[in-house]
Design a protein around this motif. Structure first.
Motif, PDB file in Angstrom:
ATOM      1  N   VAL A   1     -18.705  38.708 -20.571  1.00  0.00           N
ATOM      2  CA  VAL A   1     -17.718  37.637 -20.609  1.00  0.00           C
ATOM      3  C   VAL A   1     -18.153  36.487 -19.705  1.00  0.00           C
ATOM      4  O   VAL A   1     -17.775  35.354 -19.945  1.00  0.00           O
ATOM      5  N   ASP A   2     -18.949  36.761 -18.681  1.00  0.00           N
ATOM      6  CA  ASP A   2     -19.372  35.709 -17.764  1.00  0.00           C
ATOM      7  C   ASP A   2     -20.187  34.619 -18.455  1.00  0.00           C
ATOM      8  O   ASP A   2     -20.140  33.470 -18.056  1.00  0.00           O
TER       9      ASP A   2
ATOM     10  N   ILE B   1     -13.742  29.239 -24.750  1.00  0.00           N
ATOM     11  CA  ILE B   1     -13.606  30.383 -25.657  1.00  0.00           C
ATOM     12  C   ILE B   1     -12.765  31.476 -25.011  1.00  0.00           C
ATOM     13  O   ILE B   1     -11.859  32.038 -25.627  1.00  0.00           O
ATOM     14  N   VAL B   2     -13.042  31.773 -23.761  1.00  0.00           N
ATOM     15  CA  VAL B   2     -12.298  32.828 -23.056  1.00  0.00           C
ATOM     16  C   VAL B   2     -10.828  32.450 -22.909  1.00  0.00           C
ATOM     17  O   VAL B   2      -9.935  33.250 -23.211  1.00  0.00           O
ATOM     18  N   LEU B   3     -10.556  31.224 -22.460  1.00  0.00           N
ATOM     19  CA  LEU B   3      -9.166  30.796 -22.287  1.00  0.00           C
ATOM     20  C   LEU B   3      -8.450  30.672 -23.621  1.00  0.00           C
ATOM     21  O   LEU B   3      -7.292  31.070 -23.749  1.00  0.00           O
ATOM     22  N   GLY B   4      -9.131  30.107 -24.618  1.00  0.00           N
ATOM     23  CA  GLY B   4      -8.505  29.984 -25.935  1.00  0.00           C
ATOM     24  C   GLY B   4      -8.127  31.331 -26.502  1.00  0.00           C
ATOM     25  O   GLY B   4      -7.015  31.533 -27.001  1.00  0.00           O
ATOM     26  N   ALA B   5      -9.048  32.291 -26.420  1.00  0.00           N
ATOM     27  CA  ALA B   5      -8.768  33.632 -26.912  1.00  0.00           C
ATOM     28  C   ALA B   5      -7.648  34.293 -26.104  1.00  0.00           C
ATOM     29  O   ALA B   5      -6.775  34.966 -26.672  1.00  0.00           O
ATOM     30  N   GLY B   6      -7.662  34.101 -24.805  1.00  0.00           N
ATOM     31  CA  GLY B   6      -6.624  34.689 -23.954  1.00  0.00           C
ATOM     32  C   GLY B   6      -5.241  34.151 -24.276  1.00  0.00           C
ATOM     33  O   GLY B   6      -4.276  34.918 -24.419  1.00  0.00           O
ATOM     34  N   PHE B   7      -5.132  32.831 -24.416  1.00  0.00           N
ATOM     35  CA  PHE B   7      -3.833  32.239 -24.728  1.00  0.00           C
ATOM     36  C   PHE B   7      -3.380  32.583 -26.149  1.00  0.00           C
ATOM     37  O   PHE B   7      -2.187  32.770 -26.390  1.00  0.00           O
ATOM     38  N   LEU B   8      -4.317  32.671 -27.080  1.00  0.00           N
ATOM     39  CA  LEU B   8      -3.963  33.106 -28.434  1.00  0.00           C
ATOM     40  C   LEU B   8      -3.392  34.522 -28.423  1.00  0.00           C
ATOM     41  O   LEU B   8      -2.374  34.803 -29.065  1.00  0.00           O
TER      42      LEU B   8
ATOM     43  N   LEU C   1      -8.129  38.190 -19.721  1.00  0.00           N
ATOM     44  CA  LEU C   1      -9.158  37.196 -20.008  1.00  0.00           C
ATOM     45  C   LEU C   1      -8.899  35.888 -19.259  1.00  0.00           C
ATOM     46  O   LEU C   1      -9.815  35.273 -18.735  1.00  0.00           O
ATOM     47  N   SER C   2      -7.646  35.464 -19.225  1.00  0.00           N
ATOM     48  CA  SER C   2      -7.305  34.139 -18.696  1.00  0.00           C
ATOM     49  C   SER C   2      -7.272  34.064 -17.173  1.00  0.00           C
ATOM     50  O   SER C   2      -7.795  33.115 -16.592  1.00  0.00           O
ATOM     51  N   TYR C   3      -6.625  35.022 -16.536  1.00  0.00           N
ATOM     52  CA  TYR C   3      -6.384  34.912 -15.095  1.00  0.00           C
ATOM     53  C   TYR C   3      -7.661  34.784 -14.259  1.00  0.00           C
ATOM     54  O   TYR C   3      -7.758  33.866 -13.440  1.00  0.00           O
ATOM     55  N   PRO C   4      -8.661  35.637 -14.440  1.00  0.00           N
ATOM     56  CA  PRO C   4      -9.858  35.491 -13.602  1.00  0.00           C
ATOM     57  C   PRO C   4     -10.574  34.157 -13.842  1.00  0.00           C
ATOM     58  O   PRO C   4     -11.048  33.520 -12.907  1.00  0.00           O
ATOM     59  N   ARG C   5     -10.622  33.731 -15.098  1.00  0.00           N
ATOM     60  CA  ARG C   5     -11.316  32.480 -15.409  1.00  0.00           C
ATOM     61  C   ARG C   5     -10.558  31.291 -14.832  1.00  0.00           C
ATOM     62  O   ARG C   5     -11.152  30.354 -14.298  1.00  0.00           O
ATOM     63  N   LEU C   6      -9.229  31.309 -14.916  1.00  0.00           N
ATOM     64  CA  LEU C   6      -8.439  30.227 -14.323  1.00  0.00           C
ATOM     65  C   LEU C   6      -8.586  30.206 -12.806  1.00  0.00           C
ATOM     66  O   LEU C   6      -8.613  29.136 -12.194  1.00  0.00           O
ATOM     67  N   SER C   7      -8.690  31.374 -12.189  1.00  0.00           N
ATOM     68  CA  SER C   7      -8.893  31.451 -10.740  1.00  0.00           C
ATOM     69  C   SER C   7     -10.190  30.764 -10.332  1.00  0.00           C
ATOM     70  O   SER C   7     -10.228  29.998  -9.371  1.00  0.00           O
TER      71      SER C   7
END
Length: 129
Positions: A1-2, A8-15, A46-52
């Motif tokens: 995922v890194d 892509i990661v955020l879009g998939a997470g929010f979807l 998916l979203s939380y670590p990337r947003l952090s």
């Protein structure tokens, strides 16, 4: 995922989170609530670590403690506050419409984020740009 781009990661997470809210709002039966819980957990994970990471990216390494602390305070407060508000609203009105509205908003944000992949002229750490 890194190695996967932020969009892509955020879009998939929010979807995933949005689809979970819509599913529960339309038909809150046991098997669907269970499945939606898995989808929501996946989206959140998916979203939380990337947003952090994105929240502290503009800061130098030595200056990252305060921004990440503030981000975590508001993010975690939201995870406790929002369910309490929705639960309280459930005593006065149907929560289904509210969940569907939240879900559709998350789905639209996810699609908008994913749609930005094709139109991005330069890499961006900001999913809203």
């Amino acid at each position: 995922v890194d190695k996967v781009p932020d969009r892509i990661v955020l879009g998939a997470g929010f979807l995933a989170m949005g689809l979970a809210y819509v599913a529960i709002g339309f038909r809150p039966v046991t098997w669907l609530v269970f499945t939606a819980g898995i989808a929501f957990g996946l989206g959140y994970s998916l979203s939380y670590p990337r947003l952090s990471v994105m929240a502290v990216a503009p800061f130098a390494d030595k200056d990252r403690e305060k921004p990440i602390a503030l981000f975590n305070v508001f993010f975690v407060a939201g995870t406790y506050f929002v369910p309490l508000v929705i639960g309280a609203l459930g005593h006065f009105a149907s929560v289904s419409g509210f969940l569907v509205t939240l879900g559709l908003g998350a789905i639209l944000f996810g699609v908008r984020t994913l749609a930005g992949i094709a139109g991005a002229a330069r890499p961006s750490r900001n999913p809203l740009s």
